[in-house]
Design an enzyme around this catalytic site. Sequence first.
Site, PDB file in Angstrom:
ATOM      1  N   SER A 132      -9.873   2.099   2.585  1.00 19.01           N
ATOM      2  CA  SER A 132      -8.919   2.824   1.761  1.00 19.01           C
ATOM      3  C   SER A 132      -7.897   1.923   1.063  1.00 19.01           C
ATOM      4  O   SER A 132      -7.279   2.351   0.096  1.00 19.01           O
ATOM      5  CB  SER A 132      -8.166   3.819   2.637  1.00 19.01           C
ATOM      6  OG  SER A 132      -7.332   3.136   3.554  1.00 19.01           O
TER       7      SER A 132
ATOM      8  N   LYS B 139       0.859  -1.186   0.000  1.00 24.08           N
ATOM      9  CA  LYS B 139       0.000   0.000   0.000  1.00 24.08           C
ATOM     10  C   LYS B 139       0.894   1.234   0.000  1.00 24.08           C
ATOM     11  O   LYS B 139       1.886   1.277   0.748  1.00 24.08           O
ATOM     12  CB  LYS B 139      -0.902  -0.028   1.233  1.00 24.08           C
ATOM     13  CG  LYS B 139      -1.964   1.074   1.271  1.00 24.08           C
ATOM     14  CD  LYS B 139      -2.844   0.956   2.517  1.00 24.08           C
ATOM     15  CE  LYS B 139      -3.979   1.966   2.502  1.00 24.08           C
ATOM     16  NZ  LYS B 139      -4.870   1.845   3.670  1.00 24.08           N
TER      17      LYS B 139
ATOM     18  N   SER C 208     -10.361   0.011   6.894  1.00 26.01           N
ATOM     19  CA  SER C 208      -9.700   0.122   5.590  1.00 26.01           C
ATOM     20  C   SER C 208      -9.029  -1.147   5.071  1.00 26.01           C
ATOM     21  O   SER C 208      -8.635  -1.205   3.919  1.00 26.01           O
ATOM     22  CB  SER C 208      -8.659   1.241   5.630  1.00 26.01           C
ATOM     23  OG  SER C 208      -9.289   2.478   5.478  1.00 26.01           O
TER      24      SER C 208
END
Lengths: 524, 484, 95
Positions: A189, A78, A213
């Site tokens: 997210s 990420k 997330s």
Amino acid sequence: MTDLTKLSMTEALAGMAKGEFTSVELTEAHVRAVEASRPLNAFITETPDQALAMASRADAARAKGEAGSMNGLPIAVKDLFCTAGFQTTAGSHILEGFKPPYESTVTANLWRDGAVMLGKVNLDEFAMGSSNMTSHFGPVVSPWSPGTLVQRDAGAEEGGFLSELTAAVRQPHPVQEWQWTRKLVPGGSSGGSAAAVAARCAMAATGTDTGGSIRQPASFVGIVGIKPTYGRCSRWGIVAFASSLDQAGPMTRTVDDAALMLGSMCGFDPKDSTSVDMAVPDFRAALTGDIRGLKVGIPKEYRVDGMPAEIEKLWRQGIDWLKSAGAEPVEISLPHTKYALATYYIVAPAECSSNLARYDGVRFGLRVEGKDLKEMYENTRAEGFGEEVKRRIMIGTYVLSAGYYDAYYLKAQQVRTRIAQDFEEAYKLCDVILTPTAPSTAFAIGEKMDDPIAMYLNDVFTVPASLAGLPGISVPAGLASDGLPLGLQILGRPFDEATVLKVAGVLEQAADFNTLPPFVAARG
Amino acid sequence: MTKLIQGETGDWEVVIGLEVHAQIISNAKLFSGASTLFGSEPNTQVSFVDAAFPGMLPVINEVCVEQAVRTGLGLKAQINLYSVFDRKNYFYADLPSGYQISQFQQPVVGKGEIVLDMPDGSSRTVGVTRLHLEMDAGKSVHDLHPSRTYVDLNRSGVALMEIVSEPDMRTSEEAAAYVRKLRAILRYLGTCDGNMEEGSMRCDVNVSVRRPGGPLGTRTETKNVNSIRYVQMAIDYEVQRQIEVLEGGGSIVQETRLWDTTKFVTRSMRSKEEAHDYRYFPDPDLLPLELEQSWVDAIKATLPELPDDKKARFIADYKLSAYDAGVLVAERASADFYETVAKGRDPKLAANWTMGELFGALNKQGKGIEQSPVSAENLGGLIDLISDNTISGRIAKDVFAEMVETGKPAALIVEEKGLRQVTDTGAIDTAIEGVLAANPDKVAEFKGGKEKLFGFFVGQVMKQTQGKANPALVNEILTRKLKD
Amino acid sequence: MSLDKATVAKIAHLARIKVPEADQEHLAGELSNILNFVEQLNEVDTVGVQPMTSVAPHKLRRRPDAVTDGGVRDAVLSNAPETAEGFFVVPKVVE
């Protein structure tokens, strides 16, 4: 040869151990899959050269008998984790081009154990969002988005004067192309992480979870995602959103993989004052499948208004699965559940308003000049931050400001104590808690963008455990009537990820979820 | 007793409170492992934590906490076993994170006190409201470029103690005495070097004036005053300015002001004029600071004797005056020096030599006691030579001057220069006989009643003996001979 | 709670984010909606409840006073938009 991108990480480790294939081969297959998946916009930065270099190092380590627990496994990171020398954007214009001179503890742990970096994946800007639509680098398309393969003549589109001249003599050049009929979000997210893992272009990905997330996107794309207990994974080197809530965790396709990767990611880090100095258990060893006598709490407050009946149905199915494995469902009450979202949307923005003050155009990232320092700040931050981030900074600034602190921030932290106490009480009656992960399946890109509160409701089931710092996992449990995956969430006691994973393993086996997303199925 | 200032329209009472930022003595910074060394090349002592890079986190330095607790104990203050670090949010070029980590509602040290030693020997107690830990900001340099400001983060993250006084002071002299005393205590404790020129101690001065017994006036805060003299000057200036404004029918604006060290005036700080809203909240990167009472007790057990106790002991044990004792204990080094000199010797003589000759010589050379060319042992040796009549007090002054020059021990100088006092009565007899024989008229005058001439004879005898004759013996023998 | 344009301007200033006047009205509406949403917390009785300071269960650890970092000026300056002579550089600040 088998399609290496369809393997789980534990299968791939076994294959490499047996000498069936090398990490370089495994990585090459994934590098190709990353290229083939570009339409998903899952990656912000692809690092194929780095991946292959790391893969050959992993092969050499295996040859010397020094293979780590993640040796040779290609994963995505990420783009919230700082990676030394590789652009780290947090999905924001304001950090575009930023190359950290240091490596986050979590990724350093993964590299220590031999994992291979395929690249940095997309996310909601500064991890603020539940759809991946707030990224400066554009939304990520879920590989579950419906579509069809169409034939098209690539040669005909080359166009131009010359092609018209040669049109008469050229050979047709047919290509197959995936065309979406509707583009869905992967959740957020950690949307790029979810899409990359579901699309079989990364074997796993790191995610971070502040209010859901990891778990919500895992549910949206049919993969496993675990947020460990706050303090389990070091936050050092992860771009901060809300410090008291942020936790890193793995996103994988199997529970066993999650156990494997969590074991590598977590561990005590003296550089993070909130990191817990506690031994890391062998999470994989906990996956015994034996949950006999375990008490599974079913919180009555999680039956929210307007929740689709099929989610309720799946939840009941999950209870039955665990029951037939010998667990005992017990009804519990978490009375302050309905206040969790409001609490979260005070605490997280307050912390973010302060955490994001460092993006000021002085030491890194974007600078937009102004006539003086103040104007430079204001221009930089106005242009560098997207709408949702600005909205949250403004809310956070407001709730901390003179005259409002007690009414908003202090109140929220008091309610947060109440929410944590609810869980403490509940865990006197049960060992784990079973809930749906999200109140819906994935929605289309563009939806809910003009209604922040509707968007916030995505996190209604994940936020309470975040506020209490508890571990939670989402396991794919089935498909809804719209053909999209749905996950179930298991929450545990602080630092009892082992039990959470064990129960998740049982659910996984019972659900036997193995449907490929259409985008992957079409790739063959 | 309240000291008042006479204005055009009546008397005014001055109310002063001080906030002192004292840099903690430590190797590394409060929340990072970068060095605290002063005077390095810009940005060379900066970690990514100090420069607030993404994902960087603070971890607190144990010694900085210990130093704050030590200081709290030295100020006889309440030590809070539970304290909290807050973020003070504001934007500034040299504040990389956009917030300063400080302690707002729950500081590590609570109420304490400082006893001021006033020049007239009186003392006065000023309350300390609190002491908290916080990090320093970096430094903005405005004069290296016509249109740009340069930022150096070497100081960013260095540990500070902010020590806040009660508004208990009424004159600029008291404020100066407060800073002096606080600095002495910090130096005794070894928690801050008190070096105001290098900025390791800075004062924010809060001043207001009011009619005697009336309600408190509006105060102004003059920031970063970096010497005791300036503290006094800034207060005097601010008091005059405020009285003039008020007597002219105006009112005082609550504001932050700056001490202008070239024009010796305070002036309003434009950059800080905007309404502040620091949005304090507990730093989520740090947990509350929890101390064990046993840990605090262990620090307490290692506290040195502090100025007030030392002063009391000097008065009791050495029979010094309050004034002398106060001067000697003002610096730990001078008190230690004195005690070495006084050990086994006449304490009064030791005090006179230390405070008179030695301090005078050091003053002239602009040196501190640490750089004294005359060691305490050597000064003691000199006093021994006086006490055992090896040299006279007058010769001793010459020897001392030589010691300041060369650093040699007194005995060596006395030997080398043959300054040993003449105690041989025969030699003195001879010298006296010679002087009397050479001045028959003066002898006659003396005997005629002009007794003032005794000094003249002593002077002549000393001259004959190059000052080496024991003065007591000279007096004794001369008296006897003149009476003959 | 309903925010007005002036409050939005004040918050924007505190947060150092330029908000053009034309956008203030719209933003005021959005922020007000969020504030109205969170105001449901007023229903919760929190009398005597300690506010949460951290969910981490341990005490604050203290590190030894050793110099272990710094001396990396080039790296510290490597991402900066403007530097000179080892300094970060910003528009002139007037004190």
